[in-house]
Design a protein around this motif. Structure first.
Motif, PDB file in Angstrom:
ATOM      1  N   SER A  21       0.406  -0.893   0.299  1.00 25.53           N
ATOM      2  CA  SER A  21      -0.346   0.279   0.198  1.00 25.53           C
ATOM      3  C   SER A  21       1.136   1.117  -0.221  1.00 25.53           C
ATOM      4  O   SER A  21       2.022   1.011   0.428  1.00 25.53           O
ATOM      5  N   CYS A  22       0.354   2.420  -0.456  1.00 21.57           N
ATOM      6  CA  CYS A  22       1.164   3.405  -1.101  1.00 21.57           C
ATOM      7  C   CYS A  22       0.181   4.503  -0.442  1.00 21.57           C
ATOM      8  O   CYS A  22      -0.476   5.047  -1.381  1.00 21.57           O
ATOM      9  N   ALA A  23       0.099   5.095   0.133  1.00 19.58           N
ATOM     10  CA  ALA A  23      -1.247   6.378   0.830  1.00 19.58           C
ATOM     11  C   ALA A  23      -0.494   7.563   0.629  1.00 19.58           C
ATOM     12  O   ALA A  23       0.552   7.969   1.834  1.00 19.58           O
ATOM     13  N   ALA A  24      -1.010   8.738   0.621  1.00 17.58           N
ATOM     14  CA  ALA A  24      -0.324   9.450   0.203  1.00 17.58           C
ATOM     15  C   ALA A  24      -0.891  11.032   1.066  1.00 17.58           C
ATOM     16  O   ALA A  24      -2.340  10.420   1.164  1.00 17.58           O
ATOM     17  N   SER A  25      -0.353  11.769   1.833  1.00 14.95           N
ATOM     18  CA  SER A  25      -1.439  13.156   2.570  1.00 14.95           C
ATOM     19  C   SER A  25      -0.278  13.912   1.601  1.00 14.95           C
ATOM     20  O   SER A  25       0.355  14.002   1.382  1.00 14.95           O
ATOM     21  N   GLY A  26      -1.452  15.563   1.809  1.00 10.23           N
ATOM     22  CA  GLY A  26      -0.956  16.242   1.653  1.00 10.23           C
ATOM     23  C   GLY A  26      -0.967  16.703   0.164  1.00 10.23           C
ATOM     24  O   GLY A  26      -0.589  17.662  -0.273  1.00 10.23           O
ATOM     25  N   PHE A  27      -1.173  16.232  -0.882  1.00 10.68           N
ATOM     26  CA  PHE A  27      -1.626  15.668  -2.278  1.00 10.68           C
ATOM     27  C   PHE A  27      -2.953  14.902  -2.655  1.00 10.68           C
ATOM     28  O   PHE A  27      -2.482  13.669  -1.723  1.00 10.68           O
ATOM     29  N   SER A  28      -3.287  15.278  -3.340  1.00  8.66           N
ATOM     30  CA  SER A  28      -4.246  14.075  -4.509  1.00  8.66           C
ATOM     31  C   SER A  28      -3.900  12.905  -5.523  1.00  8.66           C
ATOM     32  O   SER A  28      -3.102  13.490  -6.301  1.00  8.66           O
ATOM     33  N   LEU A  29      -3.597  12.447  -5.306  1.00  8.81           N
ATOM     34  CA  LEU A  29      -3.128  10.786  -5.806  1.00  8.81           C
ATOM     35  C   LEU A  29      -4.743  12.099  -7.692  1.00  8.81           C
ATOM     36  O   LEU A  29      -3.849  11.058  -8.781  1.00  8.81           O
ATOM     37  N   ASP A  30      -5.373  12.235  -7.315  1.00  4.24           N
ATOM     38  CA  ASP A  30      -6.280  12.471  -9.021  1.00  4.24           C
ATOM     39  C   ASP A  30      -5.125  13.479  -9.545  1.00  4.24           C
ATOM     40  O   ASP A  30      -6.103  13.008 -10.720  1.00  4.24           O
ATOM     41  N   TYR A  31      -4.327  13.950  -9.470  1.00  4.70           N
ATOM     42  CA  TYR A  31      -4.034  14.283 -10.652  1.00  4.70           C
ATOM     43  C   TYR A  31      -2.439  14.090 -10.616  1.00  4.70           C
ATOM     44  O   TYR A  31      -1.456  14.480 -11.222  1.00  4.70           O
ATOM     45  N   TYR A  32      -1.746  12.641 -10.303  1.00  6.72           N
ATOM     46  CA  TYR A  32      -0.590  11.969 -10.796  1.00  6.72           C
ATOM     47  C   TYR A  32      -0.568  11.025 -10.964  1.00  6.72           C
ATOM     48  O   TYR A  32      -2.225  10.480 -10.361  1.00  6.72           O
ATOM     49  N   ALA A  33      -0.078  10.664 -11.229  1.00  3.07           N
ATOM     50  CA  ALA A  33       0.641   9.025 -11.711  1.00  3.07           C
ATOM     51  C   ALA A  33       1.595   8.704 -10.717  1.00  3.07           C
ATOM     52  O   ALA A  33       1.963   9.351  -9.876  1.00  3.07           O
ATOM     53  N   SER A  53      -2.978   9.346 -13.132  1.00  2.15           N
ATOM     54  CA  SER A  53      -4.023   9.876 -12.680  1.00  2.15           C
ATOM     55  C   SER A  53      -5.878   9.454 -12.836  1.00  2.15           C
ATOM     56  O   SER A  53      -6.182   9.640 -11.416  1.00  2.15           O
ATOM     57  N   SER A  54      -5.871   9.033 -13.611  1.00  2.00           N
ATOM     58  CA  SER A  54      -6.908   8.437 -14.239  1.00  2.00           C
ATOM     59  C   SER A  54      -7.161   6.783 -13.762  1.00  2.00           C
ATOM     60  O   SER A  54      -8.257   7.046 -12.656  1.00  2.00           O
ATOM     61  N   GLY A  55      -6.581   6.478 -13.481  1.00  2.00           N
ATOM     62  CA  GLY A  55      -6.669   4.541 -13.129  1.00  2.00           C
ATOM     63  C   GLY A  55      -6.748   4.101 -14.416  1.00  2.00           C
ATOM     64  O   GLY A  55      -6.970   2.840 -13.786  1.00  2.00           O
ATOM     65  N   GLY A  56      -6.639   4.663 -15.320  1.00  2.00           N
ATOM     66  CA  GLY A  56      -7.281   3.234 -16.268  1.00  2.00           C
ATOM     67  C   GLY A  56      -6.435   3.778 -17.167  1.00  2.00           C
ATOM     68  O   GLY A  56      -6.768   2.597 -18.329  1.00  2.00           O
ATOM     69  N   SER A  57      -4.925   3.655 -17.044  1.00  2.00           N
ATOM     70  CA  SER A  57      -4.087   3.193 -17.676  1.00  2.00           C
ATOM     71  C   SER A  57      -3.281   2.765 -16.709  1.00  2.00           C
ATOM     72  O   SER A  57      -2.365   3.623 -15.915  1.00  2.00           O
ATOM     73  N   ASN A  77      -6.843   7.325  -1.191  1.00  2.00           N
ATOM     74  CA  ASN A  77      -5.826   8.686  -2.051  1.00  2.00           C
ATOM     75  C   ASN A  77      -4.786   7.170  -2.006  1.00  2.00           C
ATOM     76  O   ASN A  77      -4.046   7.676  -1.037  1.00  2.00           O
ATOM     77  N   THR A  78      -5.037   6.377  -1.828  1.00  2.00           N
ATOM     78  CA  THR A  78      -3.756   5.337  -1.913  1.00  2.00           C
ATOM     79  C   THR A  78      -4.026   4.186  -2.679  1.00  2.00           C
ATOM     80  O   THR A  78      -4.483   4.520  -4.726  1.00  2.00           O
TER      81      THR A  78
END
Length: 123
Positions: A21-33, A53-57, A77-78
């Motif tokens: 598991s890789c949980a992000a804090s302080g930023f949104s994974l919606d904008y990152y690969a 970032s979309s989780g689709g690719s 956000n993980t």
């Protein structure tokens, strides 16, 4: 502070499974690969898998294709790396890292890195 918290590593027998598991804090994974990398003692750090970032690719290294699966939970956000049929050659420290929007080759463009989690595959 922007950071990842990694977990899920451990000792497993050949053929076993782990989920990292890789949980992000302080930023949104919606904008990152998010990429998963690994480094064994005496070896170069290598790319394992990545999800945009979309989780689709998704992308996978040839040596893990069919055994590992990368997924993303936007609510938590993980990002996860499900590792099945593990082999001794998979033994390494595994790192997650973030790059804007889309997956890229190499490590230079990845801005945020997790602390690493040890995976050991042994009888």
């Amino acid at each position: 502070q922007l950071q990842f918290v990694e977990s899920g590593g451990g000792l497993v027998q050949p053929g076993g499974s782990l989920r990292l598991s890789c949980a992000a804090s302080g930023f949104s994974l919606d904008y990152y690969a998010i990429g998963w990398f690994r480094q064994a003692p005496g070896k170069e750090r290598e790319g394992v898998s990545c999800i945009d970032s979309s989780g689709g690719s998704t992308t996978y290294a040839e040596y893990v294709r069919g055994r590992f699966t990368i997924t993303k939970d936007s609510v938590k956000n993980t990002v996860y790396l499900q590792m099945n049929n593990l082999e001794p050659e998979d033994t390494a420290v595994y790192y997650c890292a973030a790059v804007r929007w889309v997956c890229v080759r190499g490590t230079t463009d990845y801005a945020y890195w997790g602390q690493g989690t040890q995976v050991t595959v042994s009888s």
